[in-house]
Scaffold this motif. Structure first.
Motif, mmCIF file in Angstrom:
data_model
loop_
_atom_site.group_PDB
_atom_site.id
_atom_site.type_symbol
_atom_site.label_atom_id
_atom_site.label_comp_id
_atom_site.label_asym_id
_atom_site.label_seq_id
_atom_site.Cartn_x
_atom_site.Cartn_y
_atom_site.Cartn_z
ATOM 1 N N ALA A 106 -30.336 -6.083 38.110
ATOM 2 C CA ALA A 106 -30.070 -6.252 36.275
ATOM 3 C C ALA A 106 -28.337 -5.818 36.363
ATOM 4 N N VAL A 107 -27.766 -4.572 36.505
ATOM 5 C CA VAL A 107 -26.890 -4.648 36.507
ATOM 6 C C VAL A 107 -25.754 -5.795 37.073
ATOM 7 N N SER A 108 -26.500 -5.793 38.480
ATOM 8 C CA SER A 108 -25.638 -6.510 39.566
ATOM 9 C C SER A 108 -25.451 -8.033 38.945
ATOM 10 N N SER A 109 -26.829 -8.737 38.408
ATOM 11 C CA SER A 109 -26.516 -9.785 37.766
ATOM 12 C C SER A 109 -26.231 -9.919 36.578
ATOM 13 N N VAL A 110 -25.819 -8.455 35.266
ATOM 14 C CA VAL A 110 -24.889 -8.380 34.899
ATOM 15 C C VAL A 110 -23.549 -8.825 34.501
ATOM 16 N N GLY B 269 -31.373 -12.401 48.011
ATOM 17 C CA GLY B 269 -30.833 -13.333 48.215
ATOM 18 C C GLY B 269 -30.032 -13.868 47.036
ATOM 19 N N LEU B 270 -31.224 -14.560 46.404
ATOM 20 C CA LEU B 270 -30.888 -14.903 44.735
ATOM 21 C C LEU B 270 -30.041 -14.772 43.613
ATOM 22 N N ILE B 271 -30.125 -13.495 43.962
ATOM 23 C CA ILE B 271 -29.633 -12.470 43.362
ATOM 24 C C ILE B 271 -27.595 -11.950 43.328
ATOM 25 N N CYS B 272 -28.158 -11.733 44.445
ATOM 26 C CA CYS B 272 -26.923 -11.409 45.730
ATOM 27 C C CYS B 272 -25.682 -13.221 45.361
ATOM 28 N N THR B 273 -26.506 -14.140 45.331
ATOM 29 C CA THR B 273 -25.718 -15.321 45.511
ATOM 30 C C THR B 273 -25.169 -15.845 43.393
ATOM 31 N N PHE B 274 -25.956 -15.233 43.000
ATOM 32 C CA PHE B 274 -25.842 -15.787 41.631
ATOM 33 C C PHE B 274 -24.465 -15.461 41.561
ATOM 34 N N THR C 299 -22.240 -13.603 42.907
ATOM 35 C CA THR C 299 -21.061 -13.922 44.057
ATOM 36 C C THR C 299 -20.649 -15.424 43.147
ATOM 37 N N ALA C 300 -21.071 -16.452 43.218
ATOM 38 C CA ALA C 300 -20.857 -17.745 42.484
ATOM 39 C C ALA C 300 -20.715 -17.860 40.830
ATOM 40 N N ILE C 301 -20.940 -17.038 40.300
ATOM 41 C CA ILE C 301 -20.499 -16.997 38.655
ATOM 42 C C ILE C 301 -18.869 -16.526 38.519
ATOM 43 N N GLY C 302 -19.174 -14.951 39.274
ATOM 44 C CA GLY C 302 -17.736 -14.472 39.343
ATOM 45 C C GLY C 302 -16.781 -14.160 40.073
ATOM 46 N N GLY C 303 -17.329 -14.445 40.972
ATOM 47 C CA GLY C 303 -15.984 -14.387 41.744
ATOM 48 C C GLY C 303 -15.862 -13.012 42.693
ATOM 49 N N ILE C 304 -14.385 -12.496 43.808
ATOM 50 C CA ILE C 304 -14.625 -12.048 43.640
ATOM 51 C C ILE C 304 -14.598 -10.666 42.861
ATOM 52 N N VAL D 91 -16.484 -7.050 43.662
ATOM 53 C CA VAL D 91 -15.686 -5.868 43.610
ATOM 54 C C VAL D 91 -16.030 -5.322 42.716
ATOM 55 N N TRP D 92 -16.639 -5.325 41.769
ATOM 56 C CA TRP D 92 -16.712 -4.430 40.438
ATOM 57 C C TRP D 92 -18.269 -4.103 40.801
ATOM 58 N N THR D 93 -19.294 -4.923 41.462
ATOM 59 C CA THR D 93 -20.220 -4.605 41.885
ATOM 60 C C THR D 93 -20.564 -4.016 43.086
ATOM 61 N N ASP D 94 -19.745 -3.850 43.811
ATOM 62 C CA ASP D 94 -20.065 -3.253 44.934
ATOM 63 C C ASP D 94 -18.970 -2.144 44.814
ATOM 64 N N ALA D 95 -18.515 -1.263 43.298
ATOM 65 C CA ALA D 95 -17.985 -0.370 43.389
ATOM 66 C C ALA D 95 -19.562 0.500 42.599
ATOM 67 N N PHE D 96 -20.086 -0.022 41.602
ATOM 68 C CA PHE D 96 -20.948 -0.067 41.140
ATOM 69 C C PHE D 96 -22.168 0.187 42.467
ATOM 70 N N GLN D 97 -22.435 -0.567 43.058
ATOM 71 C CA GLN D 97 -23.720 -0.432 44.158
ATOM 72 C C GLN D 97 -23.423 0.543 45.271
ATOM 73 N N LEU D 98 -21.558 1.129 45.169
ATOM 74 C CA LEU D 98 -21.582 2.100 45.990
ATOM 75 C C LEU D 98 -22.358 2.872 45.503
ATOM 76 N N VAL D 99 -21.926 3.339 44.783
ATOM 77 C CA VAL D 99 -22.013 4.803 43.394
ATOM 78 C C VAL D 99 -23.815 5.163 43.764
#
Length: 636
Positions: free
Chosen positions: A22-26, A171-176, A178-183, A187-195
């Motif tokens: 959910a956080v990744s999507s938000v 796959g759908l969450i990742c695509t969603f 990435t398509a809505i927010g772009g890089i 970048v910010w989701t990657d930072a959250f996911q790395l934590v």
């Protein structure tokens, strides 16, 4: 020590896992809405963030992009079965980041390329640019499908959730987002996911060490079992892991990720200055050392925990299933912790896939959509059309990755193992193509093309041969004399894992898992086969590419009579002894559309001198000019 448990996923575990998704999507939704409110949504903003992203999240994204489930599942098992030499890979990271930060990165940053392989056309020709983009696209698609497949299987085996639903949800969450927010979202989701990855691994590490009897016992058992890192100074490149293999091969291996991969090269252009781009890259060094140290320590903890009862002695269990089983046994009694581990594995994979999808959209937009649109309409696409095309391409590649992941399930273990190896083997020749252009000024397109083909053939041979003719296993001894007679719980757990197999993966994100593909290898290797260490595939590619490229270039008169863009290679003082060592300050003009980043191609017919180069002269081209000076490069 062998603590069986009947624990399964509970509502707390589903909650932890769902919150991560959910956080990744938000995050993606937030940046998408913000860009549209501020009217900054454009193809350039979606692919490079308009060069205004902060350093720290970009640095974390660079690390997270290739922190995949394969390393989480594979490196601890490698240490468990073969010892901790894998940690010496940290030493090889040092020359990698030095070379990339001070030689490769400045070239790409100052060219301001959205598609990194546009460099190949600037330096060589359009054919080699197409070859580079095609190789990257095919390999990253196969790699993303494999990266999504492994955690989906892990989740289905731990939770009982359908594997197909797991793949679709991820796959759908990742695509969603990435398509809505772009890089920006990536970048910010990657930072959250790395934590999330770090938190999950630390939780597993310290809980496992406690169950294994404490860190003192873990270290002593690892020492007695020869699992601690050894500094083997043998230079033989056919030994799997030695100091020199991990220093040289490990360095060149990681250069394929940070010096020749669109996903990371694209991020260098997303920060404000060259100095910030270098800082973002250098910050990856401590991040990778921290990450590799955690994974290697986890392997030692697993060895101490399973000291007298090796689970791999049971034929049901595959190597890449050992880490999830260890988590199930040690953390299953604490609701929420298994969910944290599954979130860790998914976060590692989603960050890789989102970066790959975004980079594929960038390559396709520049190499396919824009040329086709201009040819059909006789004009460049507007900002609005380019933005819509970027979103559509992102969605397309996201859905294509999901379909390929379903196909990966049908291909089976061997095909997936080969897919990981092909990614590493192609990354080496692609790196050689780029490094030849930067470091060898006189190499021409004929030499570069010949070097690419021969290095690709050589790497495919040395990489595929061990799959067809597996080498003998060099595993260290493992004990099973302490296994309990009443192991009904173990059999039940193993039967759950036996529903399917996943890709075997032992090492880095680029060339992992090609030498051994099962728990026990009984095939006797023929003396006719020379098994080059998988870490040296990229080293082989660089050597073959450079040697063949130089020879062919000399035979074809190098670049005689051809104008070469001086931004695309390093100028050495010894090449022109009558001149002092010089460099160029590069300034870009707006074109008719006011776009600074995507019109860097300077065709040979317009790359001509307007004034002769003097001590303080200038060379003017259609889209940029270079100020000649005797000073060092001014990083702006």
């Amino acid at each position: 020590m062998y603590g069986h448990t009947d624990a399964t996923f509970q509502w707390e575990d589903y909650l932890v896992f769902s919150v991560m998704l959910a956080v990744s999507s938000v995050i993606g939704l937030y940046f998408g809405i913000k860009a549209r409110r501020q009217k900054t949504a454009s193809a350039d903003d979606m692919l490079t963030g308009s060069g205004k992203l902060p350093v720290l999240p970009v640095a974390m994204s660079l690390s997270a992009s290739f922190t995949s489930a394969t390393t989480i599942l594979g490196i601890p098992t490698e240490v468990y079965t073969r010892g901790g030499e894998q940690w010496l890979w940290c030493i090889g990271l040092v020359p990698c980041f030095i070379v990339v930060a001070y030689f490769i990165l400045p070239v790409f940053y100052n060219l301001r390329l959205t598609n990194a392989y546009e460099y190949l056309e600037l330096r060589y020709n359009r054919l080699l640019r197409a070859a580079g983009s095609l190789l990257f696209s095919v390999i990253i698609l196969i790699y993303m499908a494999a990266v999504m497949y492994a955690p989906a299987v892990a989740l289905s085996q731990v939770t009982g959730l359908s594997r197909e639903i797991s793949i679709l949800a991820m796959g759908l969450i990742c695509t969603f987002y990435t398509a809505i927010g772009g890089i920006r979202a990536v970048v910010w989701t990657d930072a959250f996911q790395l934590v999330v990855v770090w938190a999950g691994l630390l939780a597993v590490l310290f809980k496992g060490a406690e169950d294994a009897g404490g860190w003192t016992r873990v270290w002593e058992i690892s020492r007695q079992g020869s699992r601690l890192p050894k500094f083997d100074m043998d230079p033989n490149p056919f030994i799997r892991h030695t100091f020199w293999t991990l220093l040289i091969g490990g360095g060149t291996n990681m250069m394929t990720v940070y010096g020749a991969n669109q996903a990371n090269l694209q991020r260098y252009a997303s920060v404000r200055t060259l100095r910030e781009a270098k800082l973002a890259l250098i910050l990856n060094l401590p991040m990778w050392i921290f990450y590799l140290t955690i994974l290697c320590l986890l392997g030692l903890v697993m060895y101490a925990y399973y000291l007298t009862c090796d689970p791999l002695s049971f034929s049901h269990l595959k190597r890449d299933q050992l880490v999830p089983m260890f988590v199930l046994e040690t953390m299953g009694v604490y609701p929420g912790l298994p969910g944290l581990f599954v979130a860790t594995v998914f976060s590692a994979s989603i960050s890789t896939v989102s970066s790959g999808v975004n980079s594929l959209a960038a390559v396709t937009l520049e190499d396919l959509f824009k040329p086709c649109y201009k040819r059909a309409r006789n004009e460049k696409p507007s900002k609005r059309i380019a933005t819509i095309a970027t979103i559509c391409l992102t969605i397309f590649f996201g859905l294509l990755t999901i379909l390929l992941t379903y196909g990966a399930e049908l291909l089976g273990k061997t095909a997936l193992t080969i897919s990981f190896g092909v990614f590493g083997m192609v990354g080496g020749p692609l790196l050689g193509l780029i490094m030849n252009g930067i470091f060898i000024p006189f190499i021409n397109s004929w030499g570069a093309g010949a070097g690419l083909i021969t290095s690709l053939v050589a790497c495919l041979y040395v990489g595929i041969d061990p799959v067809l003719y597996p080498p003998p296993s060099n595993d260290l001894p493992l004990r099973s004399d302490g296994c309990p007679y009443d192991n009904s719980s173990l059999v039940r757990i193993l039967d759950e894992w036996n529903t399917s197999t996943t890709a075997s993966s032992f090492t880095s994100t680029t060339a992992a898992s090609l030498n051994v593909s099962s728990a026990t290898v009984t095939t006797t290797a023929s003396s006719d086969h020379l098994y080059l260490s998988y870490i040296h595939y990229s080293t082989l590619a660089l050597i073959v590419s450079a040697v063949v490229g130089v020879i062919v270039s000399l035979l074809t008169c190098c670049n005689k009579g051809k104008e070469i863009d001086p931004r695309t290679y390093l100028n050495y003082s010894w090449c022109c002894p009558k001149k002092k060592c010089s460099s160029y300050n590069i300034h870009h003009f707006d074109d008719a559309n006011g776009h600074k980043r995507n019109n860097n191609l300077v065709h040979k017919e317009v790359l001509r001198e307007q004034d002769s180069i003097s001590r303080n002269g200038t060379v003017t081209t259609l889209s940029s000019y270079y100020t000649y000076s005797n000073t060092t490069f001014n990083e702006q």
